[in-house]
Design a protein around this motif. Structure first.
Motif, PDB file in Angstrom:
ATOM      1  N   HIS A   1       5.152  21.249  -0.945  1.00  0.00           N
ATOM      2  CA  HIS A   1       4.421  21.140   0.313  1.00  0.00           C
ATOM      3  C   HIS A   1       3.487  19.938   0.377  1.00  0.00           C
ATOM      4  CE1 HIS A   1       4.858  25.818   0.523  1.00  0.00           C
ATOM      5  NE2 HIS A   1       5.983  25.187   0.772  1.00  0.00           N
ATOM      6  N   GLU A   2       3.201  19.325  -0.750  1.00  0.00           N
ATOM      7  CA  GLU A   2       2.238  18.220  -0.724  1.00  0.00           C
ATOM      8  C   GLU A   2       2.810  16.948  -1.359  1.00  0.00           C
ATOM      9  OE1 GLU A   2      -1.683  18.768  -0.310  1.00  0.00           O
ATOM     10  OE2 GLU A   2      -1.822  20.893  -0.764  1.00  0.00           O
ATOM     11  N   ILE A   3       3.117  16.997  -2.633  1.00  0.00           N
ATOM     12  CA  ILE A   3       3.511  15.772  -3.341  1.00  0.00           C
ATOM     13  C   ILE A   3       4.835  15.231  -2.834  1.00  0.00           C
ATOM     14  CG2 ILE A   3       4.078  14.797  -5.601  1.00  0.00           C
ATOM     15  CD1 ILE A   3       2.151  16.970  -6.790  1.00  0.00           C
ATOM     16  N   SER A   4       5.855  16.081  -2.747  1.00  0.00           N
ATOM     17  CA  SER A   4       7.169  15.586  -2.324  1.00  0.00           C
ATOM     18  C   SER A   4       7.139  15.103  -0.876  1.00  0.00           C
ATOM     19  CB  SER A   4       8.228  16.676  -2.499  1.00  0.00           C
ATOM     20  OG  SER A   4       8.064  17.712  -1.554  1.00  0.00           O
TER      21      SER A   4
ATOM     22  N   SER B   1       8.115  11.434   0.566  1.00  0.00           N
ATOM     23  CA  SER B   1       9.113  11.296   1.623  1.00  0.00           C
ATOM     24  C   SER B   1       8.546  10.553   2.823  1.00  0.00           C
ATOM     25  CB  SER B   1       9.614  12.678   2.064  1.00  0.00           C
ATOM     26  OG  SER B   1      10.294  13.330   1.011  1.00  0.00           O
ATOM     27  N   SER B   2       7.302  10.851   3.164  1.00  0.00           N
ATOM     28  CA  SER B   2       6.655  10.197   4.296  1.00  0.00           C
ATOM     29  C   SER B   2       6.524   8.695   4.064  1.00  0.00           C
ATOM     30  CB  SER B   2       5.283  10.820   4.536  1.00  0.00           C
ATOM     31  OG  SER B   2       4.654  10.257   5.661  1.00  0.00           O
ATOM     32  N   CYS B   3       6.128   8.323   2.858  1.00  0.00           N
ATOM     33  CA  CYS B   3       6.014   6.896   2.519  1.00  0.00           C
ATOM     34  C   CYS B   3       7.369   6.206   2.571  1.00  0.00           C
ATOM     35  CB  CYS B   3       5.416   6.731   1.124  1.00  0.00           C
ATOM     36  SG  CYS B   3       3.637   6.883   1.051  1.00  0.00           S
TER      37      CYS B   3
ATOM     38  N   GLN C   1       0.832  -1.211   0.000  1.00  0.00           N
ATOM     39  CA  GLN C   1       0.000   0.000   0.000  1.00  0.00           C
ATOM     40  C   GLN C   1       0.867   1.262   0.000  1.00  0.00           C
ATOM     41  OE1 GLN C   1      -3.164  -0.995  -0.501  1.00  0.00           O
ATOM     42  NE2 GLN C   1      -2.152  -2.970  -0.198  1.00  0.00           N
ATOM     43  N   LEU C   2       1.923   1.264   0.793  1.00  0.00           N
ATOM     44  CA  LEU C   2       2.806   2.429   0.848  1.00  0.00           C
ATOM     45  C   LEU C   2       3.477   2.658  -0.500  1.00  0.00           C
ATOM     46  CD1 LEU C   2       4.410   1.828   4.366  1.00  0.00           C
ATOM     47  CD2 LEU C   2       2.668   3.515   3.766  1.00  0.00           C
ATOM     48  N   LYS C   3       3.901   1.590  -1.131  1.00  0.00           N
ATOM     49  CA  LYS C   3       4.488   1.725  -2.475  1.00  0.00           C
ATOM     50  C   LYS C   3       3.437   2.203  -3.479  1.00  0.00           C
ATOM     51  CE  LYS C   3       8.318  -1.566  -2.077  1.00  0.00           C
ATOM     52  NZ  LYS C   3       8.893  -2.847  -2.556  1.00  0.00           N
ATOM     53  N   GLY C   4       2.198   1.800  -3.266  1.00  0.00           N
ATOM     54  CA  GLY C   4       1.126   2.256  -4.141  1.00  0.00           C
ATOM     55  C   GLY C   4       0.923   3.759  -4.053  1.00  0.00           C
TER      56      GLY C   4
ATOM     57  N   VAL D   1       3.279   5.977  -3.246  1.00  0.00           N
ATOM     58  CA  VAL D   1       4.425   6.578  -3.943  1.00  0.00           C
ATOM     59  C   VAL D   1       4.203   6.541  -5.451  1.00  0.00           C
ATOM     60  CG1 VAL D   1       6.895   6.392  -4.416  1.00  0.00           C
ATOM     61  CG2 VAL D   1       6.040   6.012  -2.097  1.00  0.00           C
ATOM     62  N   LYS D   2       3.760   5.407  -5.943  1.00  0.00           N
ATOM     63  CA  LYS D   2       3.508   5.248  -7.378  1.00  0.00           C
ATOM     64  C   LYS D   2       2.434   6.227  -7.854  1.00  0.00           C
ATOM     65  CE  LYS D   2       2.417   1.713 -10.847  1.00  0.00           C
ATOM     66  NZ  LYS D   2       1.989   0.304 -11.072  1.00  0.00           N
ATOM     67  N   MET D   3       1.390   6.370  -7.091  1.00  0.00           N
ATOM     68  CA  MET D   3       0.321   7.301  -7.436  1.00  0.00           C
ATOM     69  C   MET D   3       0.846   8.737  -7.499  1.00  0.00           C
ATOM     70  SD  MET D   3      -3.255   8.016  -5.381  1.00  0.00           S
ATOM     71  CE  MET D   3      -2.422   8.760  -3.979  1.00  0.00           C
TER      72      MET D   3
END
Length: 478
Positions: free
Chosen positions: A62-65, A69-71, A29-32, A34-36
């Motif tokens: 502020h959002e995508i990166s 990083s969080s994932c 799920q976490l990789k999903g 990132v992929k999204m």
């Protein structure tokens, strides 16, 4: 509403079957996510622009990166986070082993805010997934483009049997809050936060409330002024044009230093956004007409009408308000009584900078508090004296980018925290496990009680090694 209840029941079935518990499921799920974020970056940027006219650079930074990083941080640490933690045993349980075992809470509800609708939806979800929960995500209807995009994309990239999106407004939110959840994570304002907490109390559901408040900035005269104003400006107007929970809400500085600070801020704002900031493409619009009118009312208050020293221009048609500075704002003005959540920045002055601490502590505790100074003693006093969700010295907002720091409020600015492993912990139960064999019997713990047994037990509780030996050899005999 029936469909919201049905989704919750479906998730309970998936969670009960153990689908979310494995390390492999969590990683997938976490990789999903990132992929999204990588594959649908343009769609995300477009949705954020539709909702807030957010500049592409801000959308990415502020959002995508930050979501990526969080994932990646969670993926790197997840195996260790999931491991049972061995802890010491006490003399009274000898011989034994003791563990703290993290386990998922179950099925959780995440309610996100409109100002950062992508990251504030997915960052808590990352913690819920990492901890092994099933989740319902309720994005904010005030950011409809991002809400719709999340409802479309999450089933494509994540396990739809365990993670679902519910769109809608007050009726849908009310229906969700009527259900029993194993945890509720809400990001937004205090008014709705109280409603969420009241609804959760009916089921004794634990909550995390990420709220806000009036985050102050103290500016000492002993600073690098050129650097300080750039950091204040980008933290205020470069974060959604002030529509951010940790954006500077007001500045406190000394009367003697205020003119220099105001001039430096004016120069910086013109450099960032030009002579006509309403035409700048690097600044977000106000989210909707209700918030535009609310901010206009703050400016139209007769107590501040003559306090504007820069900005104040408005474009109601395009929902734009220019970066605005107000000097020597009276404490009873409307703008000083509520969180501004917009591009207006009052400046209040004091005789000595140390007076700032009392002003801040006389108000409700903020989500963040900032200090700009080169004076180490002042910095130490600030950390010692000021209570807030988080403190930052010589910058604004950046503390949330450090995954090793908890992010959350205190009292009216929120309860609980997340980011990094703190997100995993927010959605986990730390289960205590004590394991003993059948040896090491101590007859002193069993009736009939005698003075000798009581003496042994008192010795054990006081940590006596001799008492332990006597207990283990079974003295006194029954």
């Amino acid at each position: 509403m029936a469909k919201e209840g049905a989704k919750g029941e479906a998730l309970r079935g998936s969670y009960g079957a153990g689908r979310t518990r494995s390390y492999e499921w969590r990683v997938a799920q976490l990789k999903g996510i990132v992929k999204m974020a990588e594959e649908r970056e343009k769609d995300i940027v477009d949705a954020l622009y539709a909702d807030l006219a957010k500049p592409e650079t801000e959308s990415y930074l502020h959002e995508i990166s930050l979501i990526k990083s969080s994932c990646k941080f969670a993926l790197k640490g997840l195996k260790n986070w999931m491991k049972p933690e061995k802890v010491s045993s006490s003399i009274t349980t000898f011989p034994s082993t003791a563990l703290v075992v993290p386990e998922p809470l179950g099925v959780v509800l995440i309610m996100s805010a409109w100002n950062y609708p992508f990251i504030l939806s997915l960052d808590p979800l990352i913690g819920a997934i990492a901890a092994g929960n099933a989740a319902v995500l309720k994005p904010s209807e005030i950011a409809p483009a991002t809400s719709s995009l999340l409802a479309k994309l999450l089933p494509e990239y994540l396990d739809n049997s365990c993670i679902k999106v519910v769109e809608g407004a007050v009726p849908e939110t009310t229906a969700l809050l009527e259900q029993k959840w194993d945890k509720i994570f809400y990001t937004g304002n205090g008014k709705v936060g109280r409603i969420v907490m009241a609804a959760a109390a009916k089921h004794l559901t634990p909550v995390v409330l990420e709220l806000g408040g009036k985050s102050p900035v103290i500016v000492d005269c002993n600073v690098d002024l050129k650097v300080a104003v750039k950091r204040i400006a980008v933290g205020k107007w470069g974060c959604n044009n002030g529509q951010a929970c940790i954006a500077p809400d007001y500045i406190i500085t000394t009367k003697s230093f205020a003119p220099k600070l105001v001039d430096a801020l004016k120069f910086c704002l013109e450099k960032f956004y030009g002579k006509d900031p309403l035409e700048s493409k690097d600044i977000s619009r106000i989210v909707n007409s209700n918030h535009f009118n609310r901010l206009s009312n703050l400016l139209d208050d007769k107590l501040v009408a003559d306090k504007i020293v820069h900005g104040g221009q408005r474009d109601e048609k395009h929902l734009k308000i220019a970066p605005t500075l107000l000097l020597d704002v009276p404490d009873d003005a409307l703008i000083m009584k509520e969180e501004i959540f917009g591009p207006l920045l009052p400046i209040i002055t004091v005789d000595k900078v140390e007076e700032s601490f009392g002003i801040i502590n006389s108000r409700t505790k903020p989500l963040a508090a900032y200090l700009f100074t080169k004076n180490k003693k002042l910095e130490e006093a600030f950390v010692r004296s000021v209570s807030a969700g988080g403190l930052l010295i010589n910058d604004v907002a950046l503390h949330l980018a450090n995954p090793h720091l908890p992010f959350g409020g205190v009292q009216e600015s929120g309860t609980g925290s997340y980011h990094g492993k703190f997100s995993f912990d927010a959605f986990s139960h730390k289960k205590a496990v004590l394991s003993r064999g059948f040896g090491g019997e101590a007859s002193a713990r069993y009736p009939p009680y005698t003075p000798q047994k009581q003496k042994i037990l008192r010795g054990l509780l006081n940590g006596s090694f001799l008492a332990l030996i006597l207990a283990l050899i079974g003295w006194p005999r029954d």
